[in-house]
Design a protein around this motif. Structure first.
Motif, PDB file in Angstrom:
ATOM      1  N   THR A  26       0.834  -1.205   0.000  1.00 55.05           N
ATOM      2  CA  THR A  26       0.000   0.000   0.000  1.00 55.05           C
ATOM      3  C   THR A  26       0.868   1.253   0.000  1.00 55.05           C
ATOM      4  O   THR A  26       0.577   2.233  -0.704  1.00 55.05           O
ATOM      5  CB  THR A  26      -0.933  -0.001   1.223  1.00 55.05           C
ATOM      6  OG1 THR A  26      -1.776  -1.153   1.161  1.00 55.05           O
ATOM      7  CG2 THR A  26      -1.798   1.252   1.245  1.00 55.05           C
ATOM      8  N   PHE A  27       1.951   1.244   0.767  1.00 55.28           N
ATOM      9  CA  PHE A  27       2.882   2.378   0.823  1.00 55.28           C
ATOM     10  C   PHE A  27       3.487   2.640  -0.555  1.00 55.28           C
ATOM     11  O   PHE A  27       3.535   3.790  -1.015  1.00 55.28           O
ATOM     12  CB  PHE A  27       3.986   2.062   1.841  1.00 55.28           C
ATOM     13  CG  PHE A  27       5.076   3.098   1.908  1.00 55.28           C
ATOM     14  CD1 PHE A  27       4.905   4.265   2.633  1.00 55.28           C
ATOM     15  CD2 PHE A  27       6.279   2.898   1.248  1.00 55.28           C
ATOM     16  CE1 PHE A  27       5.914   5.219   2.702  1.00 55.28           C
ATOM     17  CE2 PHE A  27       7.296   3.838   1.306  1.00 55.28           C
ATOM     18  CZ  PHE A  27       7.109   5.006   2.034  1.00 55.28           C
ATOM     19  N   LEU A  28       3.933   1.597  -1.227  1.00 50.88           N
ATOM     20  CA  LEU A  28       4.531   1.753  -2.549  1.00 50.88           C
ATOM     21  C   LEU A  28       3.517   2.295  -3.557  1.00 50.88           C
ATOM     22  O   LEU A  28       3.860   3.091  -4.435  1.00 50.88           O
ATOM     23  CB  LEU A  28       5.086   0.417  -3.045  1.00 50.88           C
ATOM     24  CG  LEU A  28       6.307  -0.129  -2.302  1.00 50.88           C
ATOM     25  CD1 LEU A  28       6.637  -1.546  -2.786  1.00 50.88           C
ATOM     26  CD2 LEU A  28       7.517   0.778  -2.497  1.00 50.88           C
ATOM     27  N   LEU A  45       4.414   6.254  -3.157  1.00 49.40           N
ATOM     28  CA  LEU A  45       5.510   6.338  -4.129  1.00 49.40           C
ATOM     29  C   LEU A  45       5.045   6.159  -5.568  1.00 49.40           C
ATOM     30  O   LEU A  45       5.863   6.251  -6.490  1.00 49.40           O
ATOM     31  CB  LEU A  45       6.587   5.305  -3.787  1.00 49.40           C
ATOM     32  CG  LEU A  45       7.203   5.419  -2.380  1.00 49.40           C
ATOM     33  CD1 LEU A  45       8.350   4.422  -2.217  1.00 49.40           C
ATOM     34  CD2 LEU A  45       7.690   6.841  -2.094  1.00 49.40           C
ATOM     35  N   GLY A  46       3.765   5.843  -5.769  1.00 52.49           N
ATOM     36  CA  GLY A  46       3.210   5.829  -7.115  1.00 52.49           C
ATOM     37  C   GLY A  46       3.464   4.595  -7.937  1.00 52.49           C
ATOM     38  O   GLY A  46       3.300   4.609  -9.164  1.00 52.49           O
ATOM     39  N   TYR A  47       3.851   3.475  -7.324  1.00 54.49           N
ATOM     40  CA  TYR A  47       4.065   2.245  -8.083  1.00 54.49           C
ATOM     41  C   TYR A  47       2.731   1.583  -8.407  1.00 54.49           C
ATOM     42  O   TYR A  47       1.736   1.773  -7.698  1.00 54.49           O
ATOM     43  CB  TYR A  47       4.946   1.274  -7.299  1.00 54.49           C
ATOM     44  CG  TYR A  47       6.405   1.667  -7.292  1.00 54.49           C
ATOM     45  CD1 TYR A  47       7.269   1.232  -8.291  1.00 54.49           C
ATOM     46  CD2 TYR A  47       6.914   2.493  -6.294  1.00 54.49           C
ATOM     47  CE1 TYR A  47       8.604   1.608  -8.292  1.00 54.49           C
ATOM     48  CE2 TYR A  47       8.252   2.874  -6.285  1.00 54.49           C
ATOM     49  CZ  TYR A  47       9.086   2.425  -7.294  1.00 54.49           C
ATOM     50  OH  TYR A  47      10.406   2.805  -7.281  1.00 54.49           O
ATOM     51  N   SER A  48       2.716   0.784  -9.443  1.00 52.41           N
ATOM     52  CA  SER A  48       1.503   0.073  -9.832  1.00 52.41           C
ATOM     53  C   SER A  48       1.209  -1.036  -8.825  1.00 52.41           C
ATOM     54  O   SER A  48       2.113  -1.500  -8.124  1.00 52.41           O
ATOM     55  CB  SER A  48       1.662  -0.543 -11.224  1.00 52.41           C
ATOM     56  OG  SER A  48       2.588  -1.619 -11.182  1.00 52.41           O
ATOM     57  N   PRO A  49      -0.050  -1.498  -8.735  1.00 55.58           N
ATOM     58  CA  PRO A  49      -0.370  -2.606  -7.826  1.00 55.58           C
ATOM     59  C   PRO A  49       0.465  -3.853  -8.104  1.00 55.58           C
ATOM     60  O   PRO A  49       0.930  -4.511  -7.173  1.00 55.58           O
ATOM     61  CB  PRO A  49      -1.860  -2.857  -8.103  1.00 55.58           C
ATOM     62  CG  PRO A  49      -2.373  -1.553  -8.603  1.00 55.58           C
ATOM     63  CD  PRO A  49      -1.248  -0.951  -9.392  1.00 55.58           C
ATOM     64  N   SER A  50       0.680  -4.175  -9.376  1.00 54.62           N
ATOM     65  CA  SER A  50       1.448  -5.375  -9.725  1.00 54.62           C
ATOM     66  C   SER A  50       2.900  -5.267  -9.274  1.00 54.62           C
ATOM     67  O   SER A  50       3.450  -6.199  -8.680  1.00 54.62           O
ATOM     68  CB  SER A  50       1.389  -5.617 -11.239  1.00 54.62           C
ATOM     69  OG  SER A  50       0.069  -5.859 -11.656  1.00 54.62           O
ATOM     70  N   ASP A  51       3.531  -4.123  -9.540  1.00 52.92           N
ATOM     71  CA  ASP A  51       4.936  -3.949  -9.157  1.00 52.92           C
ATOM     72  C   ASP A  51       5.122  -4.004  -7.641  1.00 52.92           C
ATOM     73  O   ASP A  51       6.073  -4.619  -7.145  1.00 52.92           O
ATOM     74  CB  ASP A  51       5.464  -2.613  -9.688  1.00 52.92           C
ATOM     75  CG  ASP A  51       5.726  -2.648 -11.182  1.00 52.92           C
ATOM     76  OD1 ASP A  51       5.719  -3.754 -11.759  1.00 52.92           O
ATOM     77  OD2 ASP A  51       5.920  -1.572 -11.781  1.00 52.92           O
ATOM     78  N   SER A  52       4.233  -3.358  -6.919  1.00 51.82           N
ATOM     79  CA  SER A  52       4.366  -3.350  -5.465  1.00 51.82           C
ATOM     80  C   SER A  52       4.182  -4.744  -4.882  1.00 51.82           C
ATOM     81  O   SER A  52       4.859  -5.119  -3.913  1.00 51.82           O
ATOM     82  CB  SER A  52       3.354  -2.391  -4.841  1.00 51.82           C
ATOM     83  OG  SER A  52       2.028  -2.779  -5.141  1.00 51.82           O
ATOM     84  N   LEU A  53       3.300  -5.553  -5.479  1.00 48.73           N
ATOM     85  CA  LEU A  53       3.072  -6.909  -4.985  1.00 48.73           C
ATOM     86  C   LEU A  53       4.216  -7.843  -5.363  1.00 48.73           C
ATOM     87  O   LEU A  53       4.528  -8.780  -4.620  1.00 48.73           O
ATOM     88  CB  LEU A  53       1.748  -7.445  -5.527  1.00 48.73           C
ATOM     89  CG  LEU A  53       0.502  -6.821  -4.892  1.00 48.73           C
ATOM     90  CD1 LEU A  53      -0.758  -7.232  -5.657  1.00 48.73           C
ATOM     91  CD2 LEU A  53       0.375  -7.233  -3.433  1.00 48.73           C
ATOM     92  N   ILE A  54       4.869  -7.612  -6.501  1.00 48.16           N
ATOM     93  CA  ILE A  54       6.014  -8.441  -6.893  1.00 48.16           C
ATOM     94  C   ILE A  54       7.133  -8.311  -5.869  1.00 48.16           C
ATOM     95  O   ILE A  54       7.691  -9.313  -5.386  1.00 48.16           O
ATOM     96  CB  ILE A  54       6.528  -8.030  -8.292  1.00 48.16           C
ATOM     97  CG1 ILE A  54       5.563  -8.515  -9.377  1.00 48.16           C
ATOM     98  CG2 ILE A  54       7.919  -8.623  -8.545  1.00 48.16           C
ATOM     99  CD1 ILE A  54       5.954  -8.052 -10.776  1.00 48.16           C
ATOM    100  N   ALA A  55       7.483  -7.085  -5.526  1.00 52.04           N
ATOM    101  CA  ALA A  55       8.567  -6.854  -4.574  1.00 52.04           C
ATOM    102  C   ALA A  55       8.262  -7.495  -3.224  1.00 52.04           C
ATOM    103  O   ALA A  55       9.113  -8.166  -2.625  1.00 52.04           O
ATOM    104  CB  ALA A  55       8.803  -5.350  -4.418  1.00 52.04           C
TER     105      ALA A  55
END
Length: 446
Positions: free
Chosen positions: A261-263, A267-277
């Motif tokens: 959620t923070f990302l 920080l404006g990351y997409s849902p997919s990118d934030s969940l990958i990390a």
């Protein structure tokens, strides 16, 4: 006899872990889908206010989970681990599945968030009895020399449930459009709890009660009032459990539940990118825990607890400092180091240390009281951090929150005794028969 003991140890481990997996799969779905859920149940012009409302509902276990911990702990130390954990699983699965069936605010108005709140109250109440009971069940059913490894599968199942929720959310976010995700996609993860709960209930009902508890019952030595007895005779150990649990639970919620959620929102990351990390960090966390649990059977619990807590303190500020403007691989690496390796090293021996501090007659109660006290600070962390960041404008609030909690745990470790039997720790738990031996269970600690 030995084969039976070995088989029962395996069944107890699976039975203890499966409820924990279900609980954290559904908790993680709520955390990872928070932004979507906020628009479904709390629509409005201010997305921050909607997100705060969503995390406020997420934080309801601050009240209901400790209460459930007290109620179910009494049952667990009075009527047994098996029956109590079966009841916990029924309530947990039913309340979680109900969340997936609640109509949206657009359909039934204010009744929708009210029903969500009620479901979360029951969910949090039932979750209060899950972790301590599962840990006690496993610890009392496995050989002493492998207890650190086997009990570590409890927190590992937590990470596995979180990983499954993360991957499930990632697949949904990638396969569905934003409109589909908001209209029905977010519900799927909660509805899955119903068949999972039925499988878990079947496994738990086929389980034997632990020999340690049975012997206390047969000798009429069960605690008549487990909560009162725990507060009278074990208050110091309850405080130790709460102290060493605080850093782990807060770091877990912040780095592995809140960070997506923070990302996304800060920080404006997409849902997919934030969940990958986050998924990569959780995967490392799941693998690291049993490795650390196994090592704790050989070198003791405390060396790994100290190493993990120091590593978390060292890594948490660089993790959040570097995140802003960093590439996705670098963000994933930071999360793996802090939330995967450091947190996993600390978590591996942690739960086994809790259960080894208490005698059998109040073990469920003692662990439940201590652990659920720490949950008060951790479950509310997404709400608190969303508010702190919006108020202060500082993206370092999560790092400060984790650092304070871990520092408290590190200081508490200095007064916690070494509990590993291999290192001379005082063993309150009746050791189960070793795999190669056929022995009659000895007298339970009292």
């Amino acid at each position: 006899m030995a084969a039976t003991t070995k088989a029962n140890s395996r069944k107890a481990t699976v039975a203890g872990a499966i409820g924990n997996f279900i609980e954290w799969f559904d908790y993680s779905i709520y955390g990872f889908m928070a932004v979507t859920i906020s628009t479904v149940f709390f629509p409005g012009d201010d997305p921050t206010a909607a997100l705060l409302a969503t995390f406020g509902v997420f934080a309801l276990p601050v009240i209901t989970r400790p209460l459930g911990g007290v109620v179910f702990a009494r049952f667990g130390d009075r009527i047994g681990r098996k029956k109590t954990l079966a009841l916990v699983l029924i309530l947990m699965s039913a309340s979680t599945g109900a969340i997936g069936l609640i109509p949206s605010y657009a359909t039934i108005g204010v009744t929708a968030p009210i029903l969500l709140i009620l479901a979360r109250i029951v969910q949090g109440f039932s979750a209060g009895g899950e972790y301590a009971g599962g840990a006690a069940l496993i610890a009392e059913s496995v050989p002493a020399k492998r207890r650190g490894l086997m009990v570590s599968l409890m927190p590992s199942s937590t990470g596995l449930g979180l990983l499954a929720g993360s991957l499930f959310s990632f697949v949904l976010a990638g396969a569905l459009t934003a409109d589909q995700l908001q209209s029905w996609g977010w519900r799927v993860g909660f509805l899955v709890a119903i068949p999972l709960g039925l499988v878990g209930l079947y496994i738990r009902l086929r389980l034997e009660e632990t020999s340690a508890f049975q012997e206390l019952a047969e000798s009429d030595e069960l605690a008549s009032s487990p909560v009162k007895e725990t507060l009278r005779t074990q208050l110091g150990n309850v405080g130790k459990v709460a102290g060493i649990a605080l850093g782990q639970t807060v770091c877990y919620y912040v780095v592995l539940v809140y960070t997506p959620t923070f990302l996304r929102t800060e920080l404006g990351y997409s849902p997919s990118d934030s969940l990958i990390a986050t998924s990569l960090a959780i995967a490392v966390y799941v693998v690291t825990i049993p490795v650390a649990g196994h090592l704790s059977d050989r070198i003791g619990r405390k060396p790994l607890l100290f190493a993990g807590s120091v590593a978390m303190l060292v890594l948490i500020f660089p993790t959040f400092l570097i995140m802003e403007g960093a590439s996705l691989p670098l963000i994933a690496t930071l999360q793996v180091l802090a939330g995967g390796l450091a947190l996993g090293c600390y978590t591996g021996p942690l739960v086994c240390t809790w259960v080894e501090l208490f005698p059998t007659r109040v073990r469920y109660t003692g662990v439940s009281l201590g652990f659920n006290l720490s949950v008060i600070a951790s479950v509310s962390s997404p709400f608190v951090l969303t508010w702190l960041i919006s108020t202060t404008g500082s993206d370092l609030m999560p790092a400060w929150y984790v650092a304070i909690a871990v520092a408290i745990s590190l200081l508490t470790l200095f007064v916690v005794p070494e509990t590993a039997p291999a290192k001379g720790g005082h063993d309150h738990i009746t050791p189960a028969a070793d795999d190669e031996e056929a022995t009659t269970p000895g007298r339970a600690g009292s």
